[in-house]
Design a protein around this motif. Structure first.
Motif, PDB file in Angstrom:
ATOM      1  N   UNK A 113       0.872  -1.172   0.000  1.00 32.06           N
ATOM      2  CA  UNK A 113       0.000   0.000   0.000  1.00 32.06           C
ATOM      3  C   UNK A 113       0.910   1.223   0.000  1.00 32.06           C
ATOM      4  N   UNK A 114       0.689   2.111  -0.959  1.00 35.23           N
ATOM      5  CA  UNK A 114       1.525   3.297  -1.123  1.00 35.23           C
ATOM      6  C   UNK A 114       0.775   4.539  -0.670  1.00 35.23           C
ATOM      7  N   UNK A 115       1.541   5.511  -0.193  1.00 29.43           N
ATOM      8  CA  UNK A 115       0.982   6.815   0.160  1.00 29.43           C
ATOM      9  C   UNK A 115       1.920   7.890  -0.382  1.00 29.43           C
TER      10      UNK A 115
ATOM     11  N   UNK B 274       3.787   0.509   2.791  1.00 30.43           N
ATOM     12  CA  UNK B 274       3.639  -0.503   3.825  1.00 30.43           C
ATOM     13  C   UNK B 274       3.463  -1.841   3.125  1.00 30.43           C
ATOM     14  N   UNK B 275       4.258  -2.821   3.515  1.00 28.60           N
ATOM     15  CA  UNK B 275       4.158  -4.164   2.945  1.00 28.60           C
ATOM     16  C   UNK B 275       3.364  -5.061   3.886  1.00 28.60           C
ATOM     17  N   UNK B 276       2.696  -6.024   3.278  1.00 25.71           N
ATOM     18  CA  UNK B 276       1.860  -6.941   4.063  1.00 25.71           C
ATOM     19  C   UNK B 276       2.647  -7.576   5.216  1.00 25.71           C
ATOM     20  N   UNK B 277       3.881  -8.004   4.960  1.00 24.54           N
ATOM     21  CA  UNK B 277       4.649  -8.678   6.028  1.00 24.54           C
ATOM     22  C   UNK B 277       5.140  -7.710   7.098  1.00 24.54           C
ATOM     23  N   UNK B 278       4.934  -6.404   6.898  1.00 24.81           N
ATOM     24  CA  UNK B 278       5.278  -5.415   7.912  1.00 24.81           C
ATOM     25  C   UNK B 278       4.076  -5.053   8.792  1.00 24.81           C
TER      26      UNK B 278
END
Length: 189
Positions: free
Chosen positions: A134-136, A178-182
């Motif tokens: 997910x990017x911001x 934000x990455x899923x594994x984070x």
């Protein structure tokens, strides 16, 4: 998301995240027509109520678009008045990524509503959209938004020079992701 399905309503401890409807036009205009509230949003303020109705239609069209997304209206569970919106958009299912964007009325800020909203929306995206990323994009002077995203685990990736244009000028934008594994497992349902 490319087909007509029921709108994905999300409930949190204090909030109801729901579809925006035409009856929300005045609340949308109260935020999106306010030059101060829009200084970081990335668009010029809306000129009138008709433009607010058009924005609601645009949000609805995302669910049927080739680059789909979902935009939730944010309200408390006790009051149907919208406090703002939050959305996942520019979804690329093949790459398993999208962008996140949000805004909140001045009277609703500093109460934890956006933290609660973003936590729910990010979890929903990872779970229901099979997202990995997910990017911001955030204006460098939007310190409150940068702080919140970083607290939620978003990582700074760099500055996109003059990536935005509104109010008659170009704006640098900071890229975060934000990455899923984070994302903490306890956030995923």
């Amino acid at each position: 998301m490319g087909e007509e399905t029921a709108f994905p309503v999300i409930q949190t401890e204090r909030l109801l995240l729901r579809e925006t409807i035409e009856q929300d036009a005045e609340d949308i205009f109260a935020v999106h027509g306010d030059p101060d509230a829009m200084r970081w949003f990335g668009t010029d303020p809306l000129p009138d109520l008709a433009a607010a109705r058009g924005l609601i239609k645009t949000f609805a069209s995302w669910r049927l678009d080739e680059n789909p997304g979902t935009r939730w209206g944010i309200q408390t569970r006790q009051d149907s008045r919208l406090l703002g919106t939050c959305g996942l958009f520019r979804w690329n299912p093949a790459w398993r990524k999208c962008m996140i964007g949000y805004e909140l009325a001045a009277h609703a800020q500093k109460q934890g509503f956006m933290r609660e909203t973003l936590s729910a929306v990010v979890s929903w995206g990872f779970e229901h959209m099979a997202l990995n990323r997910i990017e911001a994009m955030v204006h460098p002077d939007n310190l409150a938004s940068l702080k919140l995203l970083r607290q939620l685990g978003f990582v700074d990736e760099g500055c996109a020079r003059q990536a935005g244009y509104w109010r008659g000028q170009y704006h640098d934008m900071l890229q975060l992701s934000l990455l899923r594994n984070e994302w903490p497992a306890n956030h995923l349902r």
